[in-house]
Design an enzyme around this catalytic site. Structure first.
Site, short mmCIF file in Angstrom:
data_model
loop_
_atom_site.label_atom_id
_atom_site.label_comp_id
_atom_site.label_asym_id
_atom_site.label_seq_id
_atom_site.Cartn_x
_atom_site.Cartn_y
_atom_site.Cartn_z
N CYS A 72 0.83 -1.20 0.00
CA CYS A 72 0.00 0.00 0.00
C CYS A 72 0.87 1.26 0.00
O CYS A 72 1.81 1.38 0.79
CB CYS A 72 -0.92 0.00 1.22
SG CYS A 72 -2.02 1.43 1.23
N CYS A 76 0.53 5.09 6.73
CA CYS A 76 -0.09 4.96 8.06
C CYS A 76 0.91 4.29 9.02
O CYS A 76 1.34 3.14 8.77
CB CYS A 76 -1.37 4.14 7.97
SG CYS A 76 -2.48 4.71 6.64
N CYS A 79 0.58 0.61 10.30
CA CYS A 79 0.10 -0.46 9.40
C CYS A 79 1.22 -1.30 8.79
O CYS A 79 2.13 -0.80 8.12
CB CYS A 79 -0.74 0.13 8.28
SG CYS A 79 -1.47 -1.17 7.25
N CYS A 116 -16.16 -9.34 6.46
CA CYS A 116 -15.58 -8.05 6.08
C CYS A 116 -14.31 -8.28 5.25
O CYS A 116 -13.38 -8.97 5.70
CB CYS A 116 -15.24 -7.24 7.34
SG CYS A 116 -14.48 -5.66 6.93
N CYS A 147 -19.34 -6.55 4.34
CA CYS A 147 -18.67 -5.29 4.66
C CYS A 147 -17.37 -5.27 3.85
O CYS A 147 -16.77 -6.32 3.59
CB CYS A 147 -18.36 -5.26 6.16
SG CYS A 147 -17.49 -3.75 6.68
N ARG A 280 -17.46 -2.53 18.34
CA ARG A 280 -16.67 -3.76 18.12
C ARG A 280 -15.32 -3.68 18.82
O ARG A 280 -14.53 -2.76 18.59
CB ARG A 280 -16.47 -4.03 16.63
CG ARG A 280 -15.74 -5.37 16.38
CD ARG A 280 -15.71 -5.76 14.92
NE ARG A 280 -17.03 -5.69 14.35
CZ ARG A 280 -17.39 -4.86 13.36
NH1 ARG A 280 -16.50 -4.07 12.81
NH2 ARG A 280 -18.62 -4.84 12.91
N1 SAM Z 1 -6.54 0.42 3.24
C1 SAM Z 1 -7.84 0.68 3.72
C2 SAM Z 1 -7.87 1.89 4.63
O1 SAM Z 1 -6.91 2.18 5.31
O2 SAM Z 1 -8.92 2.53 4.67
C3 SAM Z 1 -8.49 -0.49 4.42
C4 SAM Z 1 -7.68 -1.45 5.27
S1 SAM Z 1 -6.93 -0.75 6.73
C5 SAM Z 1 -5.81 -2.02 7.19
C6 SAM Z 1 -8.24 -0.74 7.90
C7 SAM Z 1 -7.97 -0.29 9.30
O3 SAM Z 1 -7.21 -1.26 10.00
C8 SAM Z 1 -7.19 0.97 9.54
O4 SAM Z 1 -7.94 2.13 9.33
C9 SAM Z 1 -6.80 0.84 11.00
O5 SAM Z 1 -7.82 1.38 11.82
C10 SAM Z 1 -6.74 -0.67 11.19
N2 SAM Z 1 -5.36 -1.12 11.47
C11 SAM Z 1 -4.37 -1.29 10.58
N3 SAM Z 1 -3.25 -1.69 11.18
C12 SAM Z 1 -3.51 -1.77 12.51
C13 SAM Z 1 -2.74 -2.10 13.65
N4 SAM Z 1 -1.44 -2.42 13.55
N5 SAM Z 1 -3.33 -2.09 14.85
C14 SAM Z 1 -4.64 -1.75 14.95
N6 SAM Z 1 -5.42 -1.42 13.91
C15 SAM Z 1 -4.87 -1.42 12.70
C1 DTB Z 2 -10.89 -2.29 11.62
O1 DTB Z 2 -11.29 -1.30 12.25
N1 DTB Z 2 -9.96 -3.12 12.07
C2 DTB Z 2 -9.70 -4.18 11.11
C3 DTB Z 2 -10.74 -3.88 9.99
N2 DTB Z 2 -11.35 -2.66 10.43
C4 DTB Z 2 -10.34 -3.87 8.60
C5 DTB Z 2 -8.28 -4.31 10.71
C6 DTB Z 2 -7.31 -4.55 11.83
C7 DTB Z 2 -5.97 -4.78 11.26
C8 DTB Z 2 -4.94 -5.14 12.28
C9 DTB Z 2 -3.59 -5.30 11.69
C10 DTB Z 2 -3.47 -6.40 10.68
O2 DTB Z 2 -3.93 -7.55 10.93
O3 DTB Z 2 -2.88 -6.17 9.62
FE1 SF4 Z 3 -2.73 1.30 3.37
FE2 SF4 Z 3 -2.58 0.23 5.78
FE3 SF4 Z 3 -3.04 2.82 5.54
FE4 SF4 Z 3 -4.95 1.06 4.81
S1 SF4 Z 3 -4.16 1.39 6.88
S2 SF4 Z 3 -4.29 2.88 3.69
S3 SF4 Z 3 -3.68 -0.61 4.05
S4 SF4 Z 3 -1.16 1.74 4.90
#
Ligand code: SAM
Ligand code: DTB
Ligand code: SF4
Length: 335
Positions: A72, A76, A79, A116, A147, A280
């Site tokens: 990606c 973030c 992430c 989801c 979702c 959740r």
């Molecule tokens: N890329 C899309 C976006 O960011 O909108 C969708 C997938 S993204 C992984 C969805 C959500 O996962 C993020 O907004 C964040 O709240 C959560 N997330 C990602 N990495 C995480 C982490 N290490 N710990 C907790 N939540 C996480």
């Molecule tokens: C949300 O609020 N949490 C989920 C889902 N929406 C997509 C993602 C959590 C991701 C945690 C880190 C990972 O497994 O990569």
């Molecule tokens: Fe990309 Fe992760 Fe950010 Fe979603 S949360 S936009 S997957 S870097």
């Protein structure tokens, strides 16, 4: 105004049985005053609100599947799927229909009612939306709620997903607007609000929450909850509260631990300010242990991510979750 006066005001607000309408806007100070309550008072308040709006024995089980992993372009800080961080997550293309169908069937057999699909995109292209719409049709054909979380949506995308049967779109605000720039630089808060408006405008239900434990202050946690609770025309139908999962290679890998009671408080405050929402208990369950999870249920959480994996990181296994729910006298919500 002193904190005591604010606390008294907050107490009055919630004992005067104000109608649950969006006419009320939550001030950050009033939410912070909820956070500041003695723990038992806060939990009592959250339980009371919870029982007015929900069956306290029921927990929604939502299964996550990463349909397009890694690579990606966004940065973030939390992430593991960002190209900016060296986390060892291998990038993969969008999954095919049959592989998704198999995962949906497995989730349904395990007792999930919501499925989801997450994709590591900044924003899907038109052809990506068309391909995910096919996956949504698969989820609906198997009888689960659908979702998706695909990043920012352009005009017409939400409508296309709705027409395929999408029930919810997940797009998180993630943090207080004042803290957001410490975590993400490649898109701004307003971009997120715009996507949420598009989702609402298309008549798709909103799933929107955030992450706790990224180094934000209590006031900033209150600020995140205020943003969610004050979304117009209504607060989200689903509110995922994620505890940061610290992943090696991300800038937040060495973030100091948050006091677990502070996480429970955040759940309680989300429940009080968004009474009808599914709150959740999302990422971070594996790390927090069962006693903290039980407190979160007591604080009004009524949904979990269910299945051995989140997107790229671990989640408690299905047998452990079933056992935990049974020990607590909780049961899976049916449909
Ligand atoms: N890329 C899309 C976006 O960011 O909108 C969708 C997938 S993204 C992984 C969805 C959500 O996962 C993020 O907004 C964040 O709240 C959560 N997330 C990602 N990495 C995480 C982490 N290490 N710990 C907790 N939540 C996480
Ligand atoms: C949300 O609020 N949490 C989920 C889902 N929406 C997509 C993602 C959590 C991701 C945690 C880190 C990972 O497994 O990569
Ligand atoms: Fe990309 Fe992760 Fe950010 Fe979603 S949360 S936009 S997957 S870097």
């Amino acid at each position: 105004m002193t904190t005591d006066t604010l606390k008294e005001q907050t107490v009055r607000l919630h004992t005067s049985r104000a109608p649950d309408t969006q006419a009320r806007r939550w001030q950050v100070e009033a939410i912070e005053a909820l956070f500041d309550l003695p723990f038992a008072d806060l939990l009592h308040r959250a339980q009371t609100v919870h029982r007015e709006h929900h069956n306290p024995q029921e927990i929604e089980l939502a299964t996550l599947l990463s349909v397009k992993t890694g690579g990606c372009p966004e940065d973030c800080g939390y992430c593991p799927q960002s190209v900016h961080h060296d986390t060892g997550v291998a990038a993969a293309k969008l999954m095919d229909v049959e592989a998704v169908r198999t995962a949906v069937r497995a989730a349904r057999s395990a007792g999930a009612t919501r499925f989801c699909m997450g994709a590591a995109w900044r924003a899907p292209k038109d052809r990506d939306v068309a391909a995910v719409a096919e996956l949504v049709r698969v989820v609906k054909a198997e009888g689960l709620e659908a979702c998706a979380t695909l990043g920012m949506l352009d005009e017409g995308h939400a409508e296309q997903l709705r027409d395929a049967g999408l029930d919810f779109y997940n797009h998180n605000l993630d943090s207080d607007p004042g803290f957001y720039g410490d975590i993400i630089s490649t898109r701004d808060y307003q971009d997120r609000l715009d996507t949420l408006q598009r989702v609402r405008g298309a008549g798709v239900k909103v799933c929107c929450g955030g992450i706790v434990g990224m180094g934000e202050s209590r006031r900033q946690r209150a600020g995140l909850v205020a943003q969610l609770a004050n979304l117009t025309p209504d607060y989200p139908e689903s509110v995922p509260i994620n505890h940061l999962v610290k992943v090696a290679g991300t800038p937040l890998a060495d973030q100091p631990d948050l006091d677990p009671f502070e996480f429970v408080r955040t759940i309680a405050v989300a429940r009080i300010t968004m009474p009808r929402a599914k709150v959740r208990l999302s990422a971070g369950r594996q790390q927090m242990g069962e006693a903290v999870q039980a407190l979160c249920f007591l604080a009004g959480a009524n949904s979990i991510f269910y299945g051995d994996k989140l997107l790229t990181t671990g989640n408690p296994d299905v047998d452990a979750d079933r056992a935990l729910l049974a020990r607590l006298g909780l049961r899976a919500r049916q449909g």
